[in-house]
Design an enzyme around this catalytic site. Structure first.
Site, short mmCIF file in Angstrom:
data_model
loop_
_atom_site.label_atom_id
_atom_site.label_comp_id
_atom_site.label_asym_id
_atom_site.label_seq_id
_atom_site.Cartn_x
_atom_site.Cartn_y
_atom_site.Cartn_z
N ARG A 54 0.89 -1.21 0.06
CA ARG A 54 0.14 0.09 -0.05
C ARG A 54 0.81 1.29 -0.12
O ARG A 54 0.31 2.19 -0.28
CB ARG A 54 -0.79 -0.04 1.17
CG ARG A 54 -2.09 0.80 1.26
CD ARG A 54 -2.69 0.66 2.95
NE ARG A 54 -3.86 -0.37 2.79
CZ ARG A 54 -5.07 0.07 2.40
NH1 ARG A 54 -5.10 1.26 1.96
NH2 ARG A 54 -5.91 -0.64 2.46
N LYS A 164 -0.94 -19.57 5.79
CA LYS A 164 -2.00 -20.05 6.70
C LYS A 164 -2.19 -18.75 7.55
O LYS A 164 -1.48 -17.93 7.63
CB LYS A 164 -1.42 -21.05 7.40
CG LYS A 164 -0.27 -20.85 8.41
CD LYS A 164 -0.14 -21.83 9.58
CE LYS A 164 -1.14 -21.27 10.66
NZ LYS A 164 -0.43 -20.43 11.58
N HIS A 194 4.14 -24.13 7.30
CA HIS A 194 5.63 -24.26 7.29
C HIS A 194 6.13 -25.17 8.08
O HIS A 194 7.08 -25.69 7.91
CB HIS A 194 6.14 -22.84 7.77
CG HIS A 194 5.96 -22.81 9.45
ND1 HIS A 194 5.18 -22.04 9.94
CD2 HIS A 194 6.94 -22.73 10.35
CE1 HIS A 194 5.12 -22.23 11.32
NE2 HIS A 194 6.48 -22.58 11.56
N LYS A 198 9.89 -28.33 8.05
CA LYS A 198 10.62 -28.83 8.76
C LYS A 198 11.19 -30.08 8.54
O LYS A 198 10.42 -31.02 8.25
CB LYS A 198 10.15 -28.76 10.31
CG LYS A 198 9.62 -27.21 10.59
CD LYS A 198 9.12 -27.25 12.18
CE LYS A 198 8.34 -26.00 12.50
NZ LYS A 198 9.59 -25.11 13.26
N GLU A 232 5.06 -23.13 23.75
CA GLU A 232 6.05 -22.12 23.50
C GLU A 232 5.94 -21.32 24.90
O GLU A 232 4.98 -21.28 25.56
CB GLU A 232 5.36 -21.16 22.23
CG GLU A 232 5.40 -21.91 20.81
CD GLU A 232 4.97 -21.16 20.02
OE1 GLU A 232 5.37 -20.85 18.69
OE2 GLU A 232 3.61 -20.29 20.01
N ASP A 251 -5.00 -21.20 15.11
CA ASP A 251 -3.56 -20.96 14.87
C ASP A 251 -2.61 -21.98 14.73
O ASP A 251 -1.78 -22.01 13.86
CB ASP A 251 -3.15 -19.75 15.73
CG ASP A 251 -1.85 -19.10 15.35
OD1 ASP A 251 -1.51 -19.10 14.08
OD2 ASP A 251 -0.99 -18.91 16.46
N HIS A 256 -0.67 -27.05 12.03
CA HIS A 256 0.31 -27.78 12.38
C HIS A 256 0.06 -29.15 13.25
O HIS A 256 0.57 -30.06 12.95
CB HIS A 256 1.20 -26.93 13.36
CG HIS A 256 1.64 -25.54 12.70
ND1 HIS A 256 1.54 -25.32 11.63
CD2 HIS A 256 1.71 -24.53 13.21
CE1 HIS A 256 1.95 -23.96 11.37
NE2 HIS A 256 2.12 -23.38 12.38
N LYS A 346 0.64 -21.08 24.35
CA LYS A 346 1.75 -19.94 24.54
C LYS A 346 1.84 -19.67 26.12
O LYS A 346 1.25 -20.16 26.81
CB LYS A 346 0.89 -18.76 23.96
CG LYS A 346 0.31 -18.70 22.54
CD LYS A 346 1.45 -18.32 21.49
CE LYS A 346 1.16 -18.21 20.30
NZ LYS A 346 2.23 -18.46 19.17
C1 BG6 Z 1 2.73 -19.92 13.32
C2 BG6 Z 1 1.93 -19.41 14.54
O1 BG6 Z 1 2.17 -20.77 12.44
O2 BG6 Z 1 3.70 -20.86 13.96
C3 BG6 Z 1 2.61 -18.73 15.56
O3 BG6 Z 1 0.94 -18.45 13.95
C4 BG6 Z 1 3.53 -19.86 16.25
O4 BG6 Z 1 1.76 -18.51 16.60
C5 BG6 Z 1 4.41 -20.30 15.18
O5 BG6 Z 1 4.33 -19.17 17.11
C6 BG6 Z 1 5.25 -21.32 15.55
O6 BG6 Z 1 6.07 -21.80 14.51
P1 BG6 Z 1 7.75 -22.43 14.98
O7 BG6 Z 1 8.16 -22.74 13.75
O8 BG6 Z 1 8.34 -21.32 15.65
O9 BG6 Z 1 7.34 -23.41 15.78
#
Ligand code: BG6
Length: 481
Positions: A54, A164, A194, A198, A232, A251, A256, A346
């Site tokens: 933007r 995502k 993602h 891994k 986390e 999320d 995942h 979290k």
């Molecule tokens: C993301 C989430 O997809 O994955 C985040 O939106 C999360 O909230 C993250 O922290 C964790 O990814 P990784 O690779 O650090 O485990």
């Protein structure tokens, strides 16, 4: 060259059109990864990146910004500044208001201009690094501006990568699938999770199907339970606005968590073609039993960390969950009755992603009371992060006169056995998207099955407030099961 063998005959000439070019993901992951791929020699052809945003930036301003981010977020130091300057000179900024169709016509001209250099036919990758709510309008406008379809005029392919979360529930995911599907074919659509990039997640398939000793035991007759932890030890950082609308189920678990579950539970694929693997994963996701209002109390615990409501851009009366523990069941012949427990959160005690597969106890326990079996029960422990290891746990006799069994571990550590693989998920997935390999991208049916699972949980929970848990703990005191 790092990470993988090259099989392409001709260098790939490509243009990436990146929506969300001024955003966090682009800065932290996409620019450094692309640069690294070029450095490693994976992308020897001609390339250009059109950064769409933007803001009203000149090409020069945008290039400076990209260069600074690469320096800031690259894992190593940059040795060759001249080469980095050259890399950045391949970036162009296009100002675009996502809602304004006129801006897409200008984008179209820009694409034709940069990808139509004499003698060059460039392939075209759209990358949507934007909030999920914007994906529909972007693809609609791409279609309007004539940027959809399979091929460029010169014959190069067109593809689209979507970050995502893909939609926010089953309904919106279906709408998005229909919208994108009206512009691009499924073979052109790359939905990123993602986690699938891994190393250790990709290794699940290899561990299961390149070894003869595990597969005969990999079923309800020998496995007592599977536990997946994605923990986390930090909070939502500066993502309050996004997170408060999303919550942990959407999320982390929808993508995942369920993808890890599917990798553990899937049948051997017919071969390693992308769709053979994705067929098997889709079947697992489809077989997951839906949580119902009757089972929710036993099967689901949601939590919110203490102080969450005081985070920036979070509603003061927020009911969003930052922790979830769910007991899933995969209702098929292989897994009927085996709990697949997923716990994620979290601000927990540790940062850890791990899959623990616990095997059934032996039929007779000679070495202690029956309940002592769980103390030494065999386990396969696949640790995804932080340290990438695979461990096998078994019982061994404690040295001494009496027969006392203790659990001991055989451990394989990636770091000790292999040189640093170097590639991160974004290196791998960007390269896969450019090479057209969809194996580690989520197919439409899997996205929808996963949403159906999550929608059922959210519906069954209703508007119930998650339990508050202390920061640094392992979540709410109540457990599932
Ligand atoms: C993301 C989430 O997809 O994955 C985040 O939106 C999360 O909230 C993250 O922290 C964790 O990814 P990784 O690779 O650090 O485990």
């Amino acid at each position: 060259m790092k990470g993988r063998e090259h099989v392409r005959d001709e260098p790939l000439n490509f243009t990436i059109v990146l929506f969300g070019a001024n955003g966090d993901l682009a800065a932290r992951k996409l620019y450094p990864s692309l640069y690294q791929l070029v450095l490693w020699g994976h992308l020897p052809g001609a390339y250009r990146i059109l950064g769409v945003g933007r803001r009203d930036l000149t090409h020069e301003e945008f290039r400076r910004q990209v260069r600074d981010k690469i320096i800031m977020f690259s894992s190593g130091t940059i040795d060759d500044m001249e080469h980095l300057e050259y890399f950045c000179s391949r970036f162009f900024h296009v100002r675009l208001d996502i809602e304004r169709i006129e801006d897409y016509y200008s984008l179209q001209k820009e694409i034709m201009h940069v990808s139509g250099e004499p003698g060059l036919c460039s392939h075209l990758l759209f990358y949507l690094s934007t909030p999920p709510s914007l994906a529909s309008v972007i693809v609609r406008n791409l279609r309007e501006a004539g940027l959809g379809g399979k091929h460029m005029e010169c014959g190069g392919w067109r593809r689209i990568v979507v970050e995502k979360p893909y939609g926010t529930d089953l309904r919106s995911a279906k709408e998005l699938n229909a919208e994108i599907g009206s512009v691009f074919g499924e073979e052109q659509i790359f939905r990123i999770d993602h986690y699938l990039g891994k190393e250790t997640v990709q290794n699940i398939l290899v561990f299961r199907f390149s070894n003869g000793i595990f597969e005969p035991l990999w079923n309800r007759h020998h496995i007592a339970r599977v536990e997946i932890t994605i923990a986390e030890n930090f909070g939502i950082r500066d993502r309050g606005a996004f997170y408060d609308q999303t919550g942990l189920l959407r999320d982390i678990i929808q993508n995942h968590g369920l993808q890890l579950l599917a990798s553990i539970a899937m049948e051997p694929p017919v071969d390693l073609a992308a769709d053979s693997v994705r067929d098997e994963k889709a079947k697992v996701l489809r077989s997951i039993r839906r949580v119902s209002p009757q089972s929710v109390e036993r099967a689901v615990v949601l939590g919110q960390y203490e102080g969450y409501r005081a985070e920036r851009q979070v509603a003061q009366d927020s009911m969003t969950e930052t922790f979830a523990a769910v007991d899933f069941f995969v209702d098929n012949w292989r897994w009927k009755g085996v709990p697949f427990f997923i716990r994620a959160g979290k601000n927990l005690a540790e940062t850890l992603t791990e899959i623990v597969i616990t095997f059934a106890c032996p039929p007779q326990n000679f070495f202690g009371p029956p309940e002592s079996c769980s103390y030494t029960a065999n386990q396969v422990i696949l640790r995804i992060q932080p340290e990438e290891t695979i461990a096998i746990r078994f019982g061994a006799k404690r040295p001494g006169e009496s027969v006392i069994t203790d659990p001991v571990y055989m451990r394989f550590n990636y770091r000790d056995s292999f040189a640093d693989p170097g590639m991160t998920p974004y290196h791998r997935l960007l390269l896969d998207a450019l090479e057209g390999n969809q194996m580690n991208f989520i197919r439409q049916d899997s996205v929808e099955y996963s949403w159906a699972v999550i929608d059922a949980i959210r519906e069954a929970v209703g508007g119930k407030m998650p339990e508050i848990y202390p920061v640094g703990s392992w979540g709410p005191s109540r457990t599932v099961g």
